[in-house]
Design an enzyme around this catalytic site. Structure first.
Site, PDB file in Angstrom:
ATOM      1  N   CYS A 172       0.831  -1.204   0.000  1.00  0.00           N
ATOM      2  CA  CYS A 172       0.000   0.000   0.000  1.00  0.00           C
ATOM      3  C   CYS A 172       0.869   1.260   0.000  1.00  0.00           C
ATOM      4  O   CYS A 172       1.706   1.453   0.888  1.00  0.00           O
ATOM      5  CB  CYS A 172      -0.918  -0.008   1.223  1.00  0.00           C
ATOM      6  SG  CYS A 172      -1.825   1.526   1.445  1.00  0.00           S
ATOM      7  N   ASP A 200      -0.679  16.559  -0.914  1.00  0.00           N
ATOM      8  CA  ASP A 200      -0.930  15.786  -2.136  1.00  0.00           C
ATOM      9  C   ASP A 200       0.127  16.150  -3.175  1.00  0.00           C
ATOM     10  O   ASP A 200       0.472  17.313  -3.361  1.00  0.00           O
ATOM     11  CB  ASP A 200      -2.344  16.090  -2.664  1.00  0.00           C
ATOM     12  CG  ASP A 200      -2.795  15.066  -3.690  1.00  0.00           C
ATOM     13  OD1 ASP A 200      -3.745  14.316  -3.397  1.00  0.00           O
ATOM     14  OD2 ASP A 200      -2.193  15.001  -4.793  1.00  0.00           O
ATOM     15  N   HIS A 235      -4.279   0.610   8.311  1.00  0.00           N
ATOM     16  CA  HIS A 235      -4.735   0.412   6.934  1.00  0.00           C
ATOM     17  C   HIS A 235      -6.223   0.057   6.914  1.00  0.00           C
ATOM     18  O   HIS A 235      -6.623  -0.995   7.402  1.00  0.00           O
ATOM     19  CB  HIS A 235      -3.930  -0.693   6.242  1.00  0.00           C
ATOM     20  CG  HIS A 235      -4.364  -0.908   4.825  1.00  0.00           C
ATOM     21  ND1 HIS A 235      -3.860  -0.158   3.778  1.00  0.00           N
ATOM     22  CD2 HIS A 235      -5.285  -1.738   4.284  1.00  0.00           C
ATOM     23  CE1 HIS A 235      -4.451  -0.535   2.659  1.00  0.00           C
ATOM     24  NE2 HIS A 235      -5.323  -1.496   2.939  1.00  0.00           N
ATOM     25  N   ASN A 261     -13.112   9.970  -1.882  1.00  0.00           N
ATOM     26  CA  ASN A 261     -13.492   9.159  -3.030  1.00  0.00           C
ATOM     27  C   ASN A 261     -13.507   7.709  -2.584  1.00  0.00           C
ATOM     28  O   ASN A 261     -12.524   7.233  -1.995  1.00  0.00           O
ATOM     29  CB  ASN A 261     -12.493   9.354  -4.174  1.00  0.00           C
ATOM     30  CG  ASN A 261     -12.478  10.782  -4.687  1.00  0.00           C
ATOM     31  OD1 ASN A 261     -13.523  11.415  -4.802  1.00  0.00           O
ATOM     32  ND2 ASN A 261     -11.294  11.303  -4.972  1.00  0.00           N
ATOM     33  N   THR A 306      -8.233   6.059  -6.185  1.00  0.00           N
ATOM     34  CA  THR A 306      -7.081   5.457  -6.869  1.00  0.00           C
ATOM     35  C   THR A 306      -6.101   4.806  -5.899  1.00  0.00           C
ATOM     36  O   THR A 306      -5.329   3.937  -6.302  1.00  0.00           O
ATOM     37  CB  THR A 306      -6.323   6.500  -7.713  1.00  0.00           C
ATOM     38  OG1 THR A 306      -5.871   7.552  -6.868  1.00  0.00           O
ATOM     39  CG2 THR A 306      -7.225   7.065  -8.803  1.00  0.00           C
ATOM     40  N   HIS A 312      -6.309   3.118   0.398  1.00  0.00           N
ATOM     41  CA  HIS A 312      -6.085   3.331   1.840  1.00  0.00           C
ATOM     42  C   HIS A 312      -6.927   4.557   2.153  1.00  0.00           C
ATOM     43  O   HIS A 312      -6.693   5.633   1.554  1.00  0.00           O
ATOM     44  CB  HIS A 312      -4.594   3.558   2.112  1.00  0.00           C
ATOM     45  CG  HIS A 312      -4.237   3.771   3.560  1.00  0.00           C
ATOM     46  ND1 HIS A 312      -3.268   3.037   4.228  1.00  0.00           N
ATOM     47  CD2 HIS A 312      -4.721   4.652   4.474  1.00  0.00           C
ATOM     48  CE1 HIS A 312      -3.172   3.465   5.484  1.00  0.00           C
ATOM     49  NE2 HIS A 312      -4.046   4.457   5.656  1.00  0.00           N
ATOM     50  N   HIS A 330      -8.581   7.838   2.826  1.00  0.00           N
ATOM     51  CA  HIS A 330      -7.978   9.168   2.964  1.00  0.00           C
ATOM     52  C   HIS A 330      -9.016  10.232   2.691  1.00  0.00           C
ATOM     53  O   HIS A 330      -9.936  10.044   1.899  1.00  0.00           O
ATOM     54  CB  HIS A 330      -6.777   9.329   2.028  1.00  0.00           C
ATOM     55  CG  HIS A 330      -7.061   9.055   0.585  1.00  0.00           C
ATOM     56  ND1 HIS A 330      -7.134   7.778   0.080  1.00  0.00           N
ATOM     57  CD2 HIS A 330      -7.302   9.873  -0.456  1.00  0.00           C
ATOM     58  CE1 HIS A 330      -7.393   7.823  -1.216  1.00  0.00           C
ATOM     59  NE2 HIS A 330      -7.512   9.090  -1.575  1.00  0.00           N
ATOM     60  N   HIS A 369      -9.333  14.161   1.471  1.00  0.00           N
ATOM     61  CA  HIS A 369      -8.673  15.312   0.847  1.00  0.00           C
ATOM     62  C   HIS A 369      -9.158  16.565   1.571  1.00  0.00           C
ATOM     63  O   HIS A 369     -10.365  16.815   1.651  1.00  0.00           O
ATOM     64  CB  HIS A 369      -9.077  15.430  -0.629  1.00  0.00           C
ATOM     65  CG  HIS A 369      -8.697  14.264  -1.487  1.00  0.00           C
ATOM     66  ND1 HIS A 369      -7.636  14.312  -2.369  1.00  0.00           N
ATOM     67  CD2 HIS A 369      -9.253  13.033  -1.635  1.00  0.00           C
ATOM     68  CE1 HIS A 369      -7.548  13.158  -3.013  1.00  0.00           C
ATOM     69  NE2 HIS A 369      -8.518  12.364  -2.591  1.00  0.00           N
TER      70      HIS A 369
HETATM   71  P1  AMP Z   1      -7.866   9.331  -4.675  1.00  0.00           P
HETATM   72  O1  AMP Z   1      -7.941   9.507  -6.173  1.00  0.00           O
HETATM   73  O2  AMP Z   1      -9.026   9.928  -3.939  1.00  0.00           O
HETATM   74  O3  AMP Z   1      -7.604   7.885  -4.310  1.00  0.00           O
HETATM   75  O4  AMP Z   1      -6.628  10.198  -4.201  1.00  0.00           O
HETATM   76  C1  AMP Z   1      -5.301   9.737  -4.261  1.00  0.00           C
HETATM   77  C2  AMP Z   1      -4.445  10.962  -4.163  1.00  0.00           C
HETATM   78  O5  AMP Z   1      -3.131  10.566  -3.834  1.00  0.00           O
HETATM   79  C3  AMP Z   1      -4.355  11.770  -5.475  1.00  0.00           C
HETATM   80  O6  AMP Z   1      -4.853  13.087  -5.247  1.00  0.00           O
HETATM   81  C4  AMP Z   1      -2.841  11.753  -5.785  1.00  0.00           C
HETATM   82  O7  AMP Z   1      -2.380  12.977  -6.325  1.00  0.00           O
HETATM   83  C5  AMP Z   1      -2.248  11.475  -4.424  1.00  0.00           C
HETATM   84  N1  AMP Z   1      -0.934  10.847  -4.435  1.00  0.00           N
HETATM   85  C6  AMP Z   1      -0.537   9.772  -5.154  1.00  0.00           C
HETATM   86  N2  AMP Z   1       0.740   9.446  -4.869  1.00  0.00           N
HETATM   87  C7  AMP Z   1       1.159  10.347  -3.927  1.00  0.00           C
HETATM   88  C8  AMP Z   1       2.392  10.553  -3.228  1.00  0.00           C
HETATM   89  N3  AMP Z   1       3.458   9.754  -3.420  1.00  0.00           N
HETATM   90  N4  AMP Z   1       2.472  11.583  -2.352  1.00  0.00           N
HETATM   91  C9  AMP Z   1       1.408  12.394  -2.152  1.00  0.00           C
HETATM   92  N5  AMP Z   1       0.218  12.245  -2.771  1.00  0.00           N
HETATM   93  C10 AMP Z   1       0.096  11.236  -3.655  1.00  0.00           C
HETATM   94 ZN    ZN Z   2      -2.410   1.270   3.606  1.00  0.00          ZN
END
Ligand code: AMP
Ligand code: ZN
Length: 114
Positions: free
Chosen positions: A5, A31, A47, A87, A95, A98, A100, A102
């Site tokens: 993850c 982000d 997790h 989301n 995407t 885990h 989260h 925003h």
């Molecule tokens: P979601 O599409 O809601 O799952 O959001 C995933 C978020 O993770 C997206 O806004 C990405 O820009 C962000 N993201 C992906 N990889 C990283 C990373 N290594 N560091 C910080 N943010 C990330």
């Molecule tokens: Zn995780």
């Protein structure tokens, strides 16, 4: 911790991040692809795959995330307001699997979805 993850690896420090907040249960970092002047991801350290996996065994961690969000928003100067987005799942546009939240703000945000 889930070995594969991305956010678990960020929480453990294996993958670097721009950390903005940490306590025993919550981790928050900027982000990598910000959608506004302030765009912070707030995650439980445990997790949890998505909002669909929230139940009585872990919902206290969701409350901790929202307590952290209020603190971070104050620290980031978001007194004029902000948006919190989750989301969930494929149709919801998630995407990283885990849980989260925003935290987005620092400017007048674009139109609402709802
Ligand atoms: P979601 O599409 O809601 O799952 O959001 C995933 C978020 O993770 C997206 O806004 C990405 O820009 C962000 N993201 C992906 N990889 C990283 C990373 N290594 N560091 C910080 N943010 C990330
Ligand atoms: Zn995780």
């Amino acid at each position: 911790m889930s070995e594969q993850c991305l956010f678990c690896r960020i929480i453990s420090g294996e993958i670097p991040s721009a950390k903005v907040y940490e306590d025993d249960e919550v981790f928050a970092f900027r982000d990598i692809n910000p959608q506004a002047k302030v765009h912070v991801l707030v995650v439980p350290k445990q997790h949890i795959a998505s909002a669909a996996a929230i139940d009585g065994s872990n919902s206290a961690l969701v409350a901790k995330c929202f307590e952290a969000i209020a603190k971070i928003a104050r620290a980031e100067g978001l007194g004029n307001g902000y948006r919190i987005i989750n989301n969930c799942g494929q149709d919801g546009g998630q995407t990283v699997m885990h849980l989260h939240f925003h935290l987005i703000g620092g400017e007048k945000l674009s139109e609402k979805i709802i």
